[in-house]
Each structure stands twice: as structure tokens, then as C-alpha cells.
Motif scaffolding. Structure first.
Motif, PDB file in Angstrom:
ATOM      1  N   ASP A 159      34.327  41.511  43.198  1.00  0.00           N
ATOM      2  CA  ASP A 159      35.347  42.918  42.908  1.00  0.00           C
ATOM      3  C   ASP A 159      36.660  42.424  42.775  1.00  0.00           C
ATOM      4  OD1 ASP A 159      35.981  42.147  45.612  1.00  0.00           O
ATOM      5  OD2 ASP A 159      36.046  44.253  46.296  1.00  0.00           O
ATOM      6  N   LYS A 160      37.020  40.997  42.321  1.00  0.00           N
ATOM      7  CA  LYS A 160      38.122  40.521  42.279  1.00  0.00           C
ATOM      8  C   LYS A 160      38.948  41.283  41.248  1.00  0.00           C
ATOM      9  CE  LYS A 160      37.034  35.677  43.271  1.00  0.00           C
ATOM     10  NZ  LYS A 160      36.835  34.389  42.737  1.00  0.00           N
ATOM     11  N   GLY A 161      40.310  41.706  41.749  1.00  0.00           N
ATOM     12  CA  GLY A 161      40.900  42.597  41.038  1.00  0.00           C
ATOM     13  C   GLY A 161      41.171  44.004  41.204  1.00  0.00           C
ATOM     14  N   PHE A 162      39.965  44.450  41.689  1.00  0.00           N
ATOM     15  CA  PHE A 162      40.060  45.790  42.197  1.00  0.00           C
ATOM     16  C   PHE A 162      40.869  46.270  43.284  1.00  0.00           C
ATOM     17  CE2 PHE A 162      35.874  45.247  39.979  1.00  0.00           C
ATOM     18  CZ  PHE A 162      35.694  46.561  38.886  1.00  0.00           C
ATOM     19  N   ASP A 163      41.272  47.344  43.337  1.00  0.00           N
ATOM     20  CA  ASP A 163      42.343  48.004  44.311  1.00  0.00           C
ATOM     21  C   ASP A 163      42.195  49.301  44.344  1.00  0.00           C
ATOM     22  OD1 ASP A 163      44.525  48.684  45.819  1.00  0.00           O
ATOM     23  OD2 ASP A 163      45.768  47.748  44.786  1.00  0.00           O
ATOM     24  N   PRO A 164      41.967  49.747  45.447  1.00  0.00           N
ATOM     25  CA  PRO A 164      41.750  51.224  46.063  1.00  0.00           C
ATOM     26  C   PRO A 164      42.611  52.005  45.796  1.00  0.00           C
ATOM     27  CG  PRO A 164      41.006  49.712  48.014  1.00  0.00           C
ATOM     28  CD  PRO A 164      41.762  48.912  46.891  1.00  0.00           C
ATOM     29  N   LYS A 165      43.825  51.726  45.649  1.00  0.00           N
ATOM     30  CA  LYS A 165      44.973  52.420  45.280  1.00  0.00           C
ATOM     31  C   LYS A 165      44.862  52.779  43.699  1.00  0.00           C
ATOM     32  CE  LYS A 165      47.982  50.840  48.855  1.00  0.00           C
ATOM     33  NZ  LYS A 165      49.101  50.054  49.163  1.00  0.00           N
ATOM     34  N   THR A 166      44.534  51.801  42.739  1.00  0.00           N
ATOM     35  CA  THR A 166      44.398  52.175  41.515  1.00  0.00           C
ATOM     36  C   THR A 166      42.991  52.393  40.928  1.00  0.00           C
ATOM     37  OG1 THR A 166      44.386  49.729  41.274  1.00  0.00           O
ATOM     38  CG2 THR A 166      46.491  50.923  41.133  1.00  0.00           C
ATOM     39  N   TYR A 167      41.996  52.306  41.374  1.00  0.00           N
ATOM     40  CA  TYR A 167      40.621  52.229  41.119  1.00  0.00           C
ATOM     41  C   TYR A 167      40.167  53.510  40.319  1.00  0.00           C
ATOM     42  CZ  TYR A 167      35.731  52.789  41.080  1.00  0.00           C
ATOM     43  OH  TYR A 167      34.178  52.892  40.554  1.00  0.00           O
ATOM     44  N   ASP A 168      39.823  53.711  39.214  1.00  0.00           N
ATOM     45  CA  ASP A 168      39.283  54.913  38.524  1.00  0.00           C
ATOM     46  C   ASP A 168      37.859  54.588  38.033  1.00  0.00           C
ATOM     47  OD1 ASP A 168      38.759  56.184  35.719  1.00  0.00           O
ATOM     48  OD2 ASP A 168      40.583  57.270  36.533  1.00  0.00           O
ATOM     49  N   MET A 169      36.896  55.448  38.553  1.00  0.00           N
ATOM     50  CA  MET A 169      35.508  55.361  38.451  1.00  0.00           C
ATOM     51  C   MET A 169      35.186  55.254  36.887  1.00  0.00           C
ATOM     52  SD  MET A 169      32.446  57.267  39.845  1.00  0.00           S
ATOM     53  CE  MET A 169      32.297  56.367  41.268  1.00  0.00           C
ATOM     54  N   ASP A 170      35.862  56.218  36.044  1.00  0.00           N
ATOM     55  CA  ASP A 170      35.638  56.369  34.722  1.00  0.00           C
ATOM     56  C   ASP A 170      36.012  55.025  33.860  1.00  0.00           C
ATOM     57  OD1 ASP A 170      34.124  58.663  34.998  1.00  0.00           O
ATOM     58  OD2 ASP A 170      36.193  59.642  35.221  1.00  0.00           O
ATOM     59  N   ARG A 171      37.182  54.791  34.150  1.00  0.00           N
ATOM     60  CA  ARG A 171      37.829  53.613  33.728  1.00  0.00           C
ATOM     61  C   ARG A 171      37.360  52.217  34.014  1.00  0.00           C
ATOM     62  NH1 ARG A 171      43.330  53.024  35.236  1.00  0.00           N
ATOM     63  NH2 ARG A 171      42.588  51.788  37.066  1.00  0.00           N
ATOM     64  N   ASP A 172      37.041  51.993  35.133  1.00  0.00           N
ATOM     65  CA  ASP A 172      36.801  50.513  35.781  1.00  0.00           C
ATOM     66  C   ASP A 172      35.483  50.327  36.219  1.00  0.00           C
ATOM     67  OD1 ASP A 172      39.442  50.178  35.913  1.00  0.00           O
ATOM     68  OD2 ASP A 172      39.927  50.914  37.918  1.00  0.00           O
ATOM     69  N   GLY A 173      34.459  51.396  35.903  1.00  0.00           N
ATOM     70  CA  GLY A 173      33.071  51.161  35.987  1.00  0.00           C
ATOM     71  C   GLY A 173      32.624  51.933  37.360  1.00  0.00           C
ATOM     72  N   VAL A 186      29.862  38.560  53.712  1.00  0.00           N
ATOM     73  CA  VAL A 186      28.841  39.443  52.806  1.00  0.00           C
ATOM     74  C   VAL A 186      29.569  40.574  52.297  1.00  0.00           C
ATOM     75  CG1 VAL A 186      26.902  38.608  54.122  1.00  0.00           C
ATOM     76  CG2 VAL A 186      27.952  40.870  54.798  1.00  0.00           C
ATOM     77  N   ARG A 187      30.634  41.110  52.741  1.00  0.00           N
ATOM     78  CA  ARG A 187      31.368  42.120  52.186  1.00  0.00           C
ATOM     79  C   ARG A 187      32.116  41.871  51.104  1.00  0.00           C
ATOM     80  NH1 ARG A 187      30.291  47.127  54.218  1.00  0.00           N
ATOM     81  NH2 ARG A 187      28.839  47.068  55.986  1.00  0.00           N
ATOM     82  N   TYR A 188      32.061  40.704  50.581  1.00  0.00           N
ATOM     83  CA  TYR A 188      32.937  39.984  49.384  1.00  0.00           C
ATOM     84  C   TYR A 188      34.385  40.309  49.837  1.00  0.00           C
ATOM     85  CZ  TYR A 188      30.898  44.399  47.500  1.00  0.00           C
ATOM     86  OH  TYR A 188      30.399  45.597  47.131  1.00  0.00           O
ATOM     87  N   GLU A 189      34.620  40.017  51.113  1.00  0.00           N
ATOM     88  CA  GLU A 189      35.850  40.336  51.447  1.00  0.00           C
ATOM     89  C   GLU A 189      37.150  39.129  50.533  1.00  0.00           C
ATOM     90  OE1 GLU A 189      33.484  39.716  53.447  1.00  0.00           O
ATOM     91  OE2 GLU A 189      33.588  40.698  55.462  1.00  0.00           O
ATOM     92  N   ASP A 190      36.525  38.153  50.206  1.00  0.00           N
ATOM     93  CA  ASP A 190      37.402  37.259  49.471  1.00  0.00           C
ATOM     94  C   ASP A 190      37.158  37.456  47.909  1.00  0.00           C
ATOM     95  OD1 ASP A 190      35.123  36.000  49.447  1.00  0.00           O
ATOM     96  OD2 ASP A 190      35.883  33.999  49.536  1.00  0.00           O
ATOM     97  N   GLY A 191      36.430  38.251  47.544  1.00  0.00           N
ATOM     98  CA  GLY A 191      36.255  38.760  46.367  1.00  0.00           C
ATOM     99  C   GLY A 191      35.038  38.617  45.546  1.00  0.00           C
ATOM    100  N   GLU A 192      34.246  37.792  46.066  1.00  0.00           N
ATOM    101  CA  GLU A 192      32.725  37.500  45.715  1.00  0.00           C
ATOM    102  C   GLU A 192      31.815  37.181  46.960  1.00  0.00           C
ATOM    103  OE1 GLU A 192      32.606  34.296  42.960  1.00  0.00           O
ATOM    104  OE2 GLU A 192      33.618  33.075  43.955  1.00  0.00           O
ATOM    105  N   ALA A 193      30.505  37.225  46.761  1.00  0.00           N
ATOM    106  CA  ALA A 193      29.689  36.754  47.731  1.00  0.00           C
ATOM    107  C   ALA A 193      28.100  36.733  46.971  1.00  0.00           C
ATOM    108  CB  ALA A 193      29.373  38.110  48.790  1.00  0.00           C
ATOM    109  N   LEU A 194      27.350  35.867  47.461  1.00  0.00           N
ATOM    110  CA  LEU A 194      25.985  35.482  46.814  1.00  0.00           C
ATOM    111  C   LEU A 194      25.232  35.498  48.060  1.00  0.00           C
ATOM    112  CD1 LEU A 194      24.288  34.511  44.492  1.00  0.00           C
ATOM    113  CD2 LEU A 194      24.672  32.258  45.391  1.00  0.00           C
ATOM    114  N   MET A 195      23.962  36.380  47.947  1.00  0.00           N
ATOM    115  CA  MET A 195      23.248  36.744  49.175  1.00  0.00           C
ATOM    116  C   MET A 195      21.784  37.213  48.859  1.00  0.00           C
ATOM    117  SD  MET A 195      25.142  40.266  50.311  1.00  0.00           S
ATOM    118  CE  MET A 195      24.103  41.302  50.387  1.00  0.00           C
TER     119      MET A 195
END
Length: 716
Positions: A432-446, A388-397
Motif C-alpha cells: 500500500d505504498k503511497g496510500f494515505d487515509p487523508k486522501t484515499y478515494d475508493m473510486d479513484r484509487d481502487g 504483517v499489517r504492511y506497516e512499512d508498505g509491503e508484506a509477504l505472508m
């Protein structure tokens, strides 16, 4: 001499009578702790939930199961210049006060429907973009107190509408905004704010002096930068449950709706909101509960000091706000009376908490809940399903970010012991496929940390009901299906009735024991607003605001299914009484928008793709996939996007600002062109049967995968 004496006596009598009337009115209008703590007197409805308990229950019974068939419209007041009336009125001393749209205040005679005065605080145009509107106001000792979307809090003289004081509760230029009703107690007014969905917001609540507007205390909901120190021990404790550099994102935790004062314990309970961003993997890499997100927090009412908390969604990643009602009641549990908080947050569980200690007494699922198996009573924590924490990139719940219960208030009846909940069922899809904590930018990525959802939401995607729930046994007493996916707030009465406005335009009174319809009336338009009841001159009245805006208006065809259009259909205040004979003003029939087009317009797919991303500025009002939910005009059916000049005049230069359309001066000419291409693309789009099959099959496969993970047959 005799004539002069009579004249003097006459002047004295008039003066004395006037003074007596003023004193009488002042005595009634002095809504204070005693008034708001009085459950037995139903004469007035002086606060958002009527009394401190927030039960939304009235002891009045003139309108009851036997007499309700005689209920009729007493009067109506149309509000043509207001775009959103999803708000709860208050009534004091025969006057109804409403805060609608961008906190425009009206005072209306409760018997005649005559408007007495109005006040417009003139909201900052930039803050129009968070177009939720205000949901209520407060009354305290002759003052009407309300918040404004741009962060201001103000007080008006209840008799004249004159501004008494005003203060800014947020910071200039930040993403915070006010949509909830303030609460008043002990001469203090408390207000929170929203904004965690829009980036870089650290939530807090603030208490002000109700007489002057001067700040008394402020309590932050999540910790800030540890290098700058902590405001109190609670923030120091909370920081241990976070990881990474969360403070750079703000953290969230906004308290935008529910705040309940407990006069017995002199505490105020704060319902806190989602994380900022939603995605905990980005917000707090490495895990952690992230206190005090999605929690009920008890504070000392005089000082704002932390007392206790209970967290409903530790380490939340789904927008599972706990900002829904927190109702105070005394109920029998295991044969003993317990002072409790009744709470139905977004996550689908109904919680009963001991309000002295914050200890969990019980928690059960209200409806379809697939993200957790249940609540561990030993720890109070949810037992999460795998994936449920979309560990593999997606979740439906179920439920999704709309929640099983949202801001529309529920009601508790001490007569039946039941809680009446406006419930809805709608799934949530997280990717959240493609999001990386090391590169995530809130203003740029949403600001949410997950991918935006661009598709229309079909009307079959969600449903709703009125649910009667027994908090003592944690079992359903009855449930009635309702039209559409979301309906109005609820009120119950000693007359054995439950009142609710519906999305199909019906105002309904039901038997509180069975849910059977005993009376209904046509409002001419659907509503999300809750009703109130009160008594003037010994006669009971029921009032409700009707108008299609607020709630989940951005969900495309799901929201648009009833055919209401905000600017075409009325926004009105309706009042009913036994024997009422007024005629409801005419309302246009419901209708679906018909897209317009220009055959000469050639859609550039690349520009349309860019416009799809830019359209995220627009979807709150104009609906996902350019399918308006009835809140604002459907851009597929508007001629304005057909003209580059007209589109720029409205979108960039604020040509329709007076109608609630904010300017977006930062958009370039190329941005405007891209938006026009996306709108034209959507106006021409007709989903094929194969498109619908593919979408449905994707979700079916995802649910099967999650079920297999829950069974342990495959790993996340």
C-alpha cells in the motif's frame, strides 16, 4: 352395463393410482425441518451440505471400501451452453437439481440422466462482470430456491420449473451480488451477498418467507453512519470498534457463502467476510477490531437478533474471510461430549467453538501460516507477527487472500471423527505504498486499498492437498498432495470413503482412514465442485459437476497449468453407480494457448501502461497478466484484439454477451486502444531468467526482513 362398470372401475383405479403416486411424491418432496434434521436417512441429498449440520456426510454404505472398485459411470449429461458448473447439486425424490452459470436451473432424472426441465432467470448483463457464477441452491416443500448474481432470489415449482415468486435482495445499481446457496429452515430462506471487493458495500443477511418471498428480517454485519442511528444494539456495540468515516466506503463484511442453521438452539450462524476496503489503515484509521468482519455470528433464527460472535481476524487487512463452512458436530473433548462448530476460514487456523456460547475451545494451524504465531486462548485473539499489517508498505505472508481453505466445502465424518479439508498453500503479497487515509478515494484509487498485482503467477507458486484433521485433538491424521493449486469440495460416507473431484480431471474415492486411493475415474475435465450421493430404488448413486471454471481461475499460469479451457472443454453432470457401464463422451485433450500476433502492430509503451491499469476490469475472467486460467479465452491467443472493430464490437457493444462476456459501454475508444496495446505487449512478453531471479530475490528479501522483525532484531 358390465362393460360400463369395468370402464368406470378402470378410470377410478387410474385416478386412485395417480393420486397415490402424487401423494407419495409430495411426501418425499416435502423437504422440511424434519427432513433436513435427519442425519440417519441418506435417501436424498436435500440441501447444500445434505442436512442442517452441513457435515457433507452420507450414512449410505452400499458403495464402500470393498465394492467401490465396481463403481462405474451410470450416465452423463453435457451442458454446452453453460460456462461455469462449480456448484453443488441437490437431489430429492429421484431428481437432481443444479444451479449453474448465472443461476440457470436444471432438473434431471437421477436414474436416466434425462433433462426434465430448465429455467433461466436472465441475469442483468452488468452483473456478469462479477463472473464467479452460482455455487448452489436449496429445496423446500416442493420448491427449488436459488439466488441470481444480480441480487434476485427466486423459487420454482420443483415439478414443472414454473416461477412461483421472485424478490430483489440487493439495491438497484449497487455492487452487491449473489454467488452462494441460500439456506432454508422454519419456513424461512436466508441469503447474503458478495461485493466488498468491488467498493461501497455494507454487508447484510436477509431472511424471507419461503412460501411468498416476503422479507421477514434483515441483519447488517457492519455498522452504518452513526449520525443516522443504529438498527439495533449489536450495531451500536460494533460501531465502538471502528474509527474514521468507514461508512463512506461501506465497510464490507459480506456473507457470501456459509450460513448454518442449528435446530437444537434455533440459531443461524453467519460466516462474515472481509473489510471494504481490505486495508484497515484506510478503512478505519486509528485501528479497531471492526466488528463484525471475519467472524462467526450467531443470530436468533426467528428474529435475526444478535446472540454472540467470535472474530477470527480482528481489524482484518488481508481478505481473511470467515465465509467458509461452519459444520455442526458433537465431539468428545476432555472426555465430555461438546456441541461445537468446526470452522476453517481463510486465515489458516482450524477453530472449534462452543455453539451455545461462542467460546473458543481450541484453534491450531492447519498448514503453513506465517502471519500469526498462534491463537491466545485467554483472549481468543491471534498473536500476530510483526510487519504483517504492511506497516512499512509491503508484506509477504502465508496464507494469502486465497486462504489455506476457501469456499470449496469440507466434510466431517462422525464415523472417523475426522474433518476432510481441500487445502491449498499460496502466499499473499500486500503493498500500500503511497496510500494515505487523508486522501484515499475508493473510486479513484481502487476498492481494496492496496496496489494491484499485475504479474503472472507461476505454476510453482502454490500447491494443494486433501487434509484429514482431527478436531478433538487438533492434529493432522493424514495429508495427501493433490495436483495444482486448488481442487474440488469433499464428501465422506459411512462406506468409509472420501470423494473429491480434482483439477487434473480425476474423480477420486479415498480410504477415510488413510487417504489411499481406492478408485478413480476420468471426468474429461477438472472441477472445483463438490460431489453428492443418494439412493433411488435401493441403489446408491454418486453425482458431481465437472467443468473448469470458478475457484481461483484468475491466477494466470498457476490456474492454467492443467490446460483446460472453459469454452473448449466440457461442462457436465456425471453420475456413477455400482456396475455402471456408460461411456464417457470424448473431451479435447488439454492444451496451452499459443499467442497470436500481428507483426505490423507497433506497441506504444505509454498506451500499454494505461491498458495495464484498465485491464483490472478483465482479469477476473481472462487472468492476471493476460494469462488466462482456463475460465475464459486467453486474449493473447485470440484474434479479436488484433482488430479494433472486432474488439470494440465485443468489449464495448456486447457482441459475445450470449457467451457470458458482458459489455463495457463506459470504455472510450482510447481505452480500447490502450487495452489492445497492453494485450499485444503481453502476447510478446517472454520473461528472462534474470526477470525471474529478480522477482524471486525480492520476495526472499522480504521474507528475511519479516523474520528479523519477528525476532525483534529490526523494527517494522
Amino acid at each position: 352395463m358390465m362393460g360400463a362398470g369395468k370402464a368406470r372401475f378402470r378410470k377410478f383405479s387410474i385416478a386412485a393410482a395417480t393420486a397415490l403416486l402424487l401423494c407419495t411424491a409430495q411426501a418425499v418432496a416435502d423437504v422440511d425441518n424434519a427432513t433436513l434434521g435427519n442425519e440417519a436417512d441418506g435417501t436424498d441429498w436435500g440441501a447444500f451440505g445434505r442436512t442442517f449440520s452441513e457435515q457433507r456426510f452420507s450414512p449410505l454404505d452400499q458403495i464402500n471400501k470393498q465394492t467401490v472398485p465396481k463403481l462405474g459411470l451410470a450416465w452423463s449429461l453435457d451442458l454446452p451452453d453453460v460456462w461455469n458448473v462449480s456448484s453443488a447439486p441437490v437431489e430429492v425424490d429421484g431428481v437432481i437439481y443444479i444451479a449453474v452459470g448465472f443461476s440457470v436451473i436444471y432438473a434431471v432424472d437421477a436414474v436416466s440422466g434425462k433433462q426434465l426441465w430448465s429455467y433461466d432467470p436472465k441475469v442483468d448483463p452488468v452483473k456478469m462482470r462479477m463472473a464467479w457464477g452460482i455455487r448452489g441452491l436449496s429445496f423446500w416443500k416442493g420448491k427449488v430456491i436459488a439466488g441470481v448474481q444480480d441480487g434476485r432470489l427466486f423459487a420454482l415449482d420443483a415439478k414443472s420449473g414454473k416461477l412461483l415468486w421472485e424478490t430483489l435482495t440487493t439495491e438497484p445499481g449497487d455492487n452487491r451480488y449473489i454467488t452462494g446457496a441460500p439456506r432454508v429452515f422454519n419456513g424461512k430462506v436466508i441469503i447474503g451477498h458478495g461485493g466488498a471487493d468491488f467498493g461501497h458495500v455494507r454487508g447484510y443477511v436477509t431472511a424471507y418467507d419461503a412460501e411468498t418471498g416476503k422479507q421477514d428480517w434483515r441483519w447488517y454485519i457492519v455498522p452504518g453512519d452513526p449520525a443516522k442511528g443504529f438498527e439495533n444494539k449489536a450495531m451500536e456495540m460494533a460501531a465502538k470498534t471502528w474509527n474514521g468515516q468507514w461508512w463512506k466506503f461501506g465497510g464490507g463484511g459480506t456473507a457470501w457463502n456459509a450460513m448454518t442453521y442449528d435446530p437444537e438452539l434455533n440459531r443461524v450462524y453467519i460466516g462474515t467476510g472481509n473489510g471494504g476496503p481490505w486495508n484497515a489503515k484506510l478503512r478505519s484509521p486509528g485501528g479497531g477490531d471492526n466488528l463484525f468482519l471475519c467472524s462467526v455470528v450467531a443470530l436468533d433464527a426467528d428474529t435475526g437478533e444478535y446472540v454472540w460472535h467470535y472474530q477470527t481476524a480482528p481489524g482484518e487487512s488481508w481478505d481473511f474471510n470467515s465465509t467458509m463452512d461452519m459444520v455442526l458436530a458433537t465431539i468428545n473433548i476432555d472426555g465430555k461430549p461438546r456441541k461445537v462448530i468446526l470452522h476453517a476460514p481463510k486465515n489458516g487456523f482450524f477453530y472449534v467453538l462452543d455453539r451455545e456460547t461462542g467460546k473458543l475451545i481450541s484453534a491450531e494451524k492447519l498448514g503453513k501460516v506465517t502471519w500469526a504465531k498462534g491463537i491466545d486462548m485467554a483472549t481468543g485473539r491471534p498473536i500476530e507477527e510483526p510487519g504483517v499489517r504492511y506497516e512499512d508498505g509491503e508484506a509477504l505472508m502465508w496464507p494469502g487472500s486465497g486462504g489455506l481453505h476457501n469456499w470449496q466445502p469440507m466434510s466431517f465424518s462422525p464415523d472417523t471423527g475426522l474433518t476432510y479439508i481441500p487445502a491449498h498453500e499460496l502466499a499473499g503479497y500486500y503493498n500500500d505504498k503511497g496510500f494515505d487515509p487523508k486522501t484515499y478515494d475508493m473510486d479513484r484509487d481502487g476498492s481494496m486499498g492496496i496496489h494491484a498485482f499485475f504479474d503472472d503467477v507461476p505454476k510453482s507458486a502454490g500447491s494443494s492437498s486433501l487434509l484429514a484433521w482431527n478436531p478433538a485433538t487438533q492434529k493432522k491424521a493424514w495429508e495427501i498432495p493433490l495436483p495444482g493449486a486448488t481442487n474440488g469440495g469433499v464428501m465422506s460416507t459411512h462406506g468409509g470413503l472420501v470423494f473429491q473431484g480434482q483439477s487434473d480431471g480425476k474423480f477420486v474415492a479415498r480410504d477415510d482412514s488413510t487417504g489411499a486411493v481406492l478408485w478413480s475415474a476420468d471426468m474429461g475435465v477438472g472441477t472445483q465442485a463438490p460431489p453428492i450421493t443418494y439412493s433411488v430404488g435401493g441403489k446408491q448413486y454418486v453425482s458431481i459437476l465437472a467443468g473448469w471454471a470458478g475457484g481461483q481461475m484468475l491466477l494466470g499460469s498457476l490456474s492454467a497449468q492443467h490446460g483446460w479451457v472453459g469454452r473448449n472443454h466440457p461442462r457436465r453432470l456425471l453420475t456413477y453407480a455400482l456396475g455402471g457401464t456408460a461411456t464417457l463422451p470424448p473431451s479435447p485433450p488439454s492444451a496451452q494457448p499459443v499467442p497470436v500476433d500481428d507483426a505490423a502492430f507497433k506497441v506504444d509503451p505509454a498506451l500499454a501502461e494505461k491498458g495495464k491499469v484498465l485491464y483490472q476490469h478483465c482479469l477476473i475472467c481472462h487472468g492476471t497478466a493476460v494469462v488466462a486460467g482456463g475460465f475464459a479465452p486467453d486474449l493473447r491467443a485470440s484474434a479479436i484484439p488484433l482488430s479494433a472493430e472486432a474488439f470494440a464490437a465485443v468489449v464495448k457493444n456486447g457482441g459475445l454477451q450470449s457467451k457470458g462476456m458482458p459489455p463495457f459501454a463506459e470504455l472510450s475508444d482510447e481505452d480500447l486502444t490502450a487495452l489492445r496495446h497492453y494485450i499485444r505487449q503481453q502476447a510478446r512478453y517472454k520473461p528472462s531468467a534474470w526477470d525471474q531471479i529478480k522477482t524471486a530475490w525480492h520476495f526472499i528479501c522480504l521474507m528475511i526482513k519479516m523474520k528479523l522483525m519477528a525476532l525483534g532484531w529490526i523494527k517494522p
